[in-house]
Design a protein around this motif. Sequence first.
Motif, mmCIF file in Angstrom:
data_model
loop_
_atom_site.group_PDB
_atom_site.id
_atom_site.type_symbol
_atom_site.label_atom_id
_atom_site.label_comp_id
_atom_site.label_asym_id
_atom_site.label_seq_id
_atom_site.Cartn_x
_atom_site.Cartn_y
_atom_site.Cartn_z
ATOM 1 N N CYS A 113 0.920 -1.158 -0.110
ATOM 2 C CA CYS A 113 0.082 0.018 0.096
ATOM 3 C C CYS A 113 0.831 1.362 -0.022
ATOM 4 C CB CYS A 113 -0.987 0.135 1.123
ATOM 5 S SG CYS A 113 -2.311 -0.999 0.960
ATOM 6 N N LEU A 114 1.930 1.178 0.874
ATOM 7 C CA LEU A 114 3.110 2.411 0.752
ATOM 8 C C LEU A 114 3.648 2.422 -0.684
ATOM 9 C CD1 LEU A 114 4.655 2.173 4.462
ATOM 10 C CD2 LEU A 114 3.158 3.765 3.644
ATOM 11 N N VAL A 115 3.787 1.618 -1.239
ATOM 12 C CA VAL A 115 4.381 1.533 -2.725
ATOM 13 C C VAL A 115 3.414 2.385 -3.840
ATOM 14 C CG1 VAL A 115 5.074 0.208 -4.616
ATOM 15 C CG2 VAL A 115 5.852 -0.331 -2.532
ATOM 16 N N LEU A 116 2.017 1.851 -3.404
ATOM 17 C CA LEU A 116 1.059 2.627 -4.182
ATOM 18 C C LEU A 116 0.867 4.050 -3.875
ATOM 19 C CD1 LEU A 116 -1.855 -0.003 -4.389
ATOM 20 C CD2 LEU A 116 -0.263 0.608 -6.193
ATOM 21 N N ILE A 117 0.921 4.517 -2.765
ATOM 22 C CA ILE A 117 0.948 5.978 -2.125
ATOM 23 C C ILE A 117 2.281 6.649 -2.936
ATOM 24 C CG2 ILE A 117 1.248 7.321 -0.225
ATOM 25 C CD1 ILE A 117 -0.553 5.276 1.323
ATOM 26 N N MET A 118 3.234 6.016 -2.826
ATOM 27 C CA MET A 118 4.315 6.685 -3.714
ATOM 28 C C MET A 118 4.001 6.810 -4.905
ATOM 29 S SD MET A 118 7.716 5.569 -1.540
ATOM 30 C CE MET A 118 7.424 3.589 -1.697
ATOM 31 N N LEU A 119 3.785 5.651 -5.588
ATOM 32 C CA LEU A 119 3.277 6.058 -7.104
ATOM 33 C C LEU A 119 2.103 6.949 -7.412
ATOM 34 C CD1 LEU A 119 3.430 2.146 -8.103
ATOM 35 C CD2 LEU A 119 5.074 4.071 -8.816
ATOM 36 N N HIS A 120 1.093 6.899 -6.629
ATOM 37 C CA HIS A 120 0.248 8.122 -6.576
ATOM 38 C C HIS A 120 0.613 9.397 -6.525
ATOM 39 C CE1 HIS A 120 -2.774 4.859 -5.181
ATOM 40 N NE2 HIS A 120 -2.407 4.782 -6.284
ATOM 41 N N THR A 121 1.640 9.532 -5.649
ATOM 42 C CA THR A 121 2.318 10.824 -5.459
ATOM 43 C C THR A 121 3.156 11.119 -6.726
ATOM 44 O OG1 THR A 121 2.500 10.611 -3.160
ATOM 45 C CG2 THR A 121 3.871 12.316 -4.011
ATOM 46 N N TYR A 122 3.782 10.343 -7.382
ATOM 47 C CA TYR A 122 4.683 10.594 -8.613
ATOM 48 C C TYR A 122 3.544 10.737 -9.825
ATOM 49 C CZ TYR A 122 6.957 9.386 -12.889
ATOM 50 O OH TYR A 122 7.506 9.552 -14.156
ATOM 51 N N TRP A 123 2.418 10.120 -9.814
ATOM 52 C CA TRP A 123 1.519 10.397 -10.876
ATOM 53 C C TRP A 123 0.653 11.659 -10.717
ATOM 54 C CZ3 TRP A 123 0.378 4.509 -10.711
ATOM 55 C CH2 TRP A 123 1.236 3.902 -11.680
ATOM 56 N N MET A 124 0.467 12.017 -9.374
ATOM 57 C CA MET A 124 0.006 13.275 -9.201
ATOM 58 C C MET A 124 0.869 14.578 -9.806
ATOM 59 S SD MET A 124 -3.035 14.432 -8.193
ATOM 60 C CE MET A 124 -3.473 16.173 -8.771
ATOM 61 N N TYR A 125 2.099 14.298 -9.495
ATOM 62 C CA TYR A 125 3.036 15.140 -9.908
ATOM 63 C C TYR A 125 2.980 15.434 -11.639
ATOM 64 C CZ TYR A 125 7.598 16.788 -11.996
ATOM 65 O OH TYR A 125 8.541 17.465 -12.610
ATOM 66 N N LEU A 126 2.991 14.471 -12.263
ATOM 67 C CA LEU A 126 2.727 14.235 -13.579
ATOM 68 C C LEU A 126 1.345 14.846 -13.961
ATOM 69 C CD1 LEU A 126 4.211 10.797 -14.746
ATOM 70 C CD2 LEU A 126 5.399 12.804 -14.764
ATOM 71 N N ILE A 127 0.254 14.719 -13.364
ATOM 72 C CA ILE A 127 -1.043 15.095 -13.799
ATOM 73 C C ILE A 127 -0.919 16.676 -13.601
ATOM 74 C CG2 ILE A 127 -3.340 15.426 -12.903
ATOM 75 C CD1 ILE A 127 -3.038 12.233 -12.320
ATOM 76 N N VAL A 128 -0.341 17.345 -12.575
ATOM 77 C CA VAL A 128 -0.317 18.702 -12.243
ATOM 78 C C VAL A 128 0.607 19.298 -13.371
ATOM 79 C CG1 VAL A 128 0.757 20.430 -10.690
ATOM 80 C CG2 VAL A 128 -0.722 18.501 -9.768
ATOM 81 N N ARG A 129 1.665 18.713 -13.583
ATOM 82 C CA ARG A 129 2.622 19.189 -14.585
ATOM 83 C C ARG A 129 1.735 19.196 -16.117
ATOM 84 N NH1 ARG A 129 8.116 16.327 -15.842
ATOM 85 N NH2 ARG A 129 6.932 15.213 -17.623
ATOM 86 N N MET A 130 1.180 18.112 -16.368
ATOM 87 C CA MET A 130 0.344 18.357 -17.659
ATOM 88 C C MET A 130 -0.704 19.241 -17.527
ATOM 89 S SD MET A 130 -1.775 15.102 -19.499
ATOM 90 C CE MET A 130 -0.190 14.000 -19.195
ATOM 91 N N SER A 131 -1.385 19.424 -16.443
ATOM 92 C CA SER A 131 -2.466 20.492 -16.399
ATOM 93 C C SER A 131 -1.908 21.779 -16.408
ATOM 94 C CB SER A 131 -2.913 20.308 -15.067
ATOM 95 O OG SER A 131 -3.944 19.237 -14.682
ATOM 96 N N LEU A 132 -0.585 22.073 -15.915
ATOM 97 C CA LEU A 132 -0.015 23.267 -16.102
ATOM 98 C C LEU A 132 0.281 23.666 -17.481
ATOM 99 C CD1 LEU A 132 2.255 23.543 -13.106
ATOM 100 C CD2 LEU A 132 0.013 24.838 -13.234
ATOM 101 N N LYS A 133 0.713 22.875 -18.375
ATOM 102 C CA LYS A 133 1.110 22.797 -19.776
ATOM 103 C C LYS A 133 -0.187 23.216 -20.347
ATOM 104 C CE LYS A 133 5.096 19.898 -20.114
ATOM 105 N NZ LYS A 133 5.552 18.654 -20.807
ATOM 106 N N MET A 134 -1.539 22.551 -20.041
ATOM 107 C CA MET A 134 -2.427 22.737 -20.700
ATOM 108 C C MET A 134 -2.979 24.116 -20.600
ATOM 109 S SD MET A 134 -5.702 19.919 -20.282
ATOM 110 C CE MET A 134 -6.523 20.859 -19.094
ATOM 111 N N VAL A 135 -3.084 24.702 -19.421
ATOM 112 C CA VAL A 135 -3.585 25.967 -19.007
ATOM 113 C C VAL A 135 -2.337 27.083 -19.750
ATOM 114 C CG1 VAL A 135 -3.567 27.709 -17.180
ATOM 115 C CG2 VAL A 135 -4.482 25.412 -16.924
ATOM 116 N N ALA A 136 -1.277 26.678 -19.526
ATOM 117 C CA ALA A 136 -0.151 27.648 -20.645
ATOM 118 C C ALA A 136 -0.346 27.757 -21.982
ATOM 119 C CB ALA A 136 1.061 27.165 -20.075
ATOM 120 N N VAL A 137 -1.260 26.888 -22.632
ATOM 121 C CA VAL A 137 -1.510 26.880 -23.890
ATOM 122 C C VAL A 137 -2.310 27.769 -24.334
ATOM 123 C CG1 VAL A 137 -1.961 25.565 -26.091
ATOM 124 C CG2 VAL A 137 -0.385 24.645 -24.558
#
Length: 157
Positions: A133-157
């Motif tokens: 479960c801790l492994v999944l929590i770490m992966l979720h944190t990593y993917w949330m970082y990617l989602i936020v980064r993609m969202s910022l690119k989406m807003v910047a366009v």
Amino acid sequence: MFEFGTFGHEMLALFWEVKRSDFWAMLTHHVATLVLIAGSYTCNFLPIGCLVMMAHDLADFFLEIAKVFNYMVKARPWAQKITDVFFVLFALVFFVTRLVVFPMYIWWENSMKMPRKYFGYHYMGMAMLNMFCLVLIMLHTYWMYLIVRMSLKMVAV
């Protein structure tokens, strides 16, 4: 058993699909998920396993709908707005279910606050499930970082 089969197929499909940048994260996620499903079944922690699966499956619906409309964008430009709406819904549901509900309510309440009445096999099983479960929590944190980064690119366009 249905979820186990689904994740087993998705894990095998990683090897014949086009390799993405998060290949190793997805492979780790599928291995951890398969271990959690099998572990919750063999250790008789089915209610906890079901809660974990429910929390994880909610966001996937919005992601898949966003993907469908994203594939249509070149032929139907109006689909971009629908893609964006479903991506935002996906990001919100992902954050709430995988970074709030799962770690704070499901994992914490069921593993850290649970009375230590289990010994031997069940105690080892619980420790293993907590680790994955801790492994999944770490992966979720990593993917949330990617989602936020993609969202910022989406807003910047």
